[in-house]
Write a protein that holds these residues in place. Structure first.
Motif, short mmCIF file in Angstrom:
data_model
loop_
_atom_site.label_atom_id
_atom_site.label_comp_id
_atom_site.label_asym_id
_atom_site.label_seq_id
_atom_site.Cartn_x
_atom_site.Cartn_y
_atom_site.Cartn_z
N GLU A 39 0.82 -1.21 0.00
CA GLU A 39 0.00 0.00 0.00
C GLU A 39 0.86 1.26 0.00
O GLU A 39 0.58 2.24 -0.70
CB GLU A 39 -0.93 0.03 1.21
N VAL A 40 1.91 1.26 0.83
CA VAL A 40 2.73 2.47 1.01
C VAL A 40 3.61 2.75 -0.20
O VAL A 40 3.81 3.90 -0.58
CB VAL A 40 3.60 2.34 2.29
N VAL A 41 4.14 1.69 -0.79
CA VAL A 41 5.12 1.86 -1.87
C VAL A 41 4.52 1.51 -3.24
O VAL A 41 4.44 2.37 -4.12
CB VAL A 41 6.38 1.00 -1.60
N TYR A 42 4.10 0.28 -3.39
CA TYR A 42 3.71 -0.18 -4.72
C TYR A 42 2.39 0.43 -5.17
O TYR A 42 2.30 1.02 -6.24
CB TYR A 42 3.64 -1.71 -4.76
N LEU A 78 9.43 3.46 2.96
CA LEU A 78 9.25 4.91 2.80
C LEU A 78 8.76 5.49 4.12
O LEU A 78 7.82 4.97 4.72
CB LEU A 78 8.22 5.22 1.70
N VAL A 79 9.38 6.59 4.55
CA VAL A 79 8.95 7.33 5.73
C VAL A 79 8.77 8.78 5.32
O VAL A 79 9.75 9.46 4.97
CB VAL A 79 9.98 7.21 6.89
N ARG A 80 7.53 9.24 5.34
CA ARG A 80 7.27 10.62 4.91
C ARG A 80 7.88 11.60 5.91
O ARG A 80 7.75 11.44 7.12
CB ARG A 80 5.76 10.87 4.80
N MET A 81 8.51 12.66 5.38
CA MET A 81 9.13 13.67 6.21
C MET A 81 8.33 14.96 6.14
O MET A 81 7.76 15.30 5.11
CB MET A 81 10.57 13.92 5.76
N ARG A 82 8.30 15.67 7.26
CA ARG A 82 7.45 16.86 7.36
C ARG A 82 8.09 18.11 6.76
O ARG A 82 7.44 18.93 6.13
CB ARG A 82 7.14 17.12 8.85
N GLY A 83 9.40 18.28 6.93
CA GLY A 83 10.03 19.56 6.64
C GLY A 83 9.88 20.05 5.22
O GLY A 83 9.78 21.25 4.97
N ARG A 103 12.04 9.62 3.32
CA ARG A 103 13.30 8.92 3.53
C ARG A 103 13.10 7.47 3.11
O ARG A 103 12.08 6.87 3.44
CB ARG A 103 13.72 8.99 5.00
N THR A 104 14.05 6.92 2.39
CA THR A 104 13.83 5.60 1.82
C THR A 104 15.11 4.76 1.84
O THR A 104 16.21 5.29 1.89
CB THR A 104 13.32 5.70 0.36
N GLU A 140 21.93 -1.97 -2.69
CA GLU A 140 21.04 -1.34 -1.72
C GLU A 140 21.57 0.05 -1.39
O GLU A 140 22.77 0.20 -1.09
CB GLU A 140 20.95 -2.17 -0.45
N VAL A 141 20.71 1.08 -1.46
CA VAL A 141 21.16 2.44 -1.18
C VAL A 141 20.12 3.17 -0.32
O VAL A 141 18.91 3.05 -0.54
CB VAL A 141 21.40 3.26 -2.47
N PRO A 142 20.56 3.93 0.68
CA PRO A 142 19.64 4.82 1.40
C PRO A 142 19.57 6.15 0.65
O PRO A 142 20.48 6.51 -0.10
CB PRO A 142 20.34 5.01 2.76
N GLY A 143 18.48 6.87 0.83
CA GLY A 143 18.36 8.16 0.15
C GLY A 143 17.02 8.80 0.40
O GLY A 143 16.33 8.47 1.39
N TYR A 144 16.65 9.70 -0.51
CA TYR A 144 15.41 10.47 -0.37
C TYR A 144 14.67 10.49 -1.70
O TYR A 144 15.27 10.66 -2.77
CB TYR A 144 15.72 11.90 0.09
N LEU A 145 13.38 10.32 -1.61
CA LEU A 145 12.50 10.38 -2.76
C LEU A 145 11.65 11.63 -2.61
O LEU A 145 11.08 11.87 -1.55
CB LEU A 145 11.63 9.12 -2.81
N ALA A 146 11.58 12.45 -3.65
CA ALA A 146 10.88 13.74 -3.54
C ALA A 146 10.00 13.98 -4.76
O ALA A 146 10.27 13.48 -5.85
CB ALA A 146 11.90 14.88 -3.41
N ARG A 147 8.95 14.76 -4.52
CA ARG A 147 8.06 15.18 -5.61
C ARG A 147 7.52 16.56 -5.28
O ARG A 147 7.12 16.83 -4.14
CB ARG A 147 6.89 14.20 -5.76
N ALA A 148 7.52 17.46 -6.25
CA ALA A 148 6.92 18.77 -6.05
C ALA A 148 5.42 18.60 -5.90
O ALA A 148 4.79 17.78 -6.58
CB ALA A 148 7.23 19.69 -7.23
#
Length: 224
Positions: free
Chosen positions: A27-30, A45-50, A60-61, A73-81
């Motif tokens: 539900e959260v990702v796919y 995926l963990v939604r960030m507030r800032g 944060r993903t 395997e990589v940590p990082g950030y997924l973003a969308r305007a």
């Protein structure tokens, strides 16, 4: 595949042919359409507030990256305007935000102020707030400020009952410098904020009512 309750425990163990994904991964990702972004496939995926303050949705993903014939395997950030449709991924949060804003295209993207000007804006805001003795819980009309804030900020105002918003919330939402504003618009915002503080009977420290000379100097430097 294993399911973990803590999204931070999601990972890929290639030597063991094992993937760990967060609970409700589908539900959260796919199902949310976030399963493939720039050759990265999130396991959590963990939604960030800032990011909402500058019109960005950001998570944060921990993801699997596909490179040629290998997986990593990589940590990082997924973003969308907020007003855009395309996602961006990067190991660096700020870069992911910039990529997402660029993906909006020139017509939808905000007019971003240079970093130095953003710092001067925050300094001007901090200087004003720091020299005022004010009750952060005092409410003002949200409609008087909505024209200066991005939609994400306006959405925060709508979380409060009625049509009012606390002064402290206005200040917090403006901390990122309101990057889509032109200089004269940001100056208008500061003047309105100061007027509401004084209207509320808040006491300024070590200065008289009205715009002081150093306020004029600070505002004049914003466009430099």
């Amino acid at each position: 595949m294993q399911v973990v309750d803590n999204p931070d425990e999601a990972c890929a163990m290639f030597a063991q042919d094992l993937l760990r994904v967060q609970r409700h991964w589908r539900e959260v990702v796919y199902d949310a359409g976030l399963h493939s972004v720039m050759m990265h496939h999130p396991l959590s995926l963990v939604r960030m507030r800032g990011g909402a303050r500058i019109g960005i949705e950001i998570w944060r993903t921990r993801a699997i990256r596909r490179e040629k014939q290998s997986l990593t395997e990589v940590p990082g950030y997924l973003a969308r305007a907020v007003e855009g449709q395309r996602f961006a991924f990067d190991k660096n949060r700020k870069k992911a935000e910039l990529l997402a804003l660029a993906a909006q295209g020139p017509r939808l993207g905000p007019v971003l102020a240079p970093p130095a000007r953003m710092r001067r804006r925050q300094d001007a805001l901090d200087d004003l707030v720091g020299r005022m003795r004010y009750a952060g819980g005092f409410h003002v009309a949200a409609a008087d400020y909505e024209r200066w804030f991005p939609e994400a900020g306006v959405a925060v105002f709508r979380l409060f009952d009625g049509d009012d918003v606390p002064l402290a919330t206005l200040v917090n939402e403006a901390r990122d410098g309101l990057p889509a504003l032109h200089d004269h618009e940001f100056e208008d915002f500061l003047v309105r904020l100061r007027w509401d503080m004084e209207r509320a009977g808040l006491t300024e420290l070590n200065t008289s009512p009205g715009l002081a000379p150093d306020d004029d100097d600070a505002l004049s430097r914003l466009g430099a």
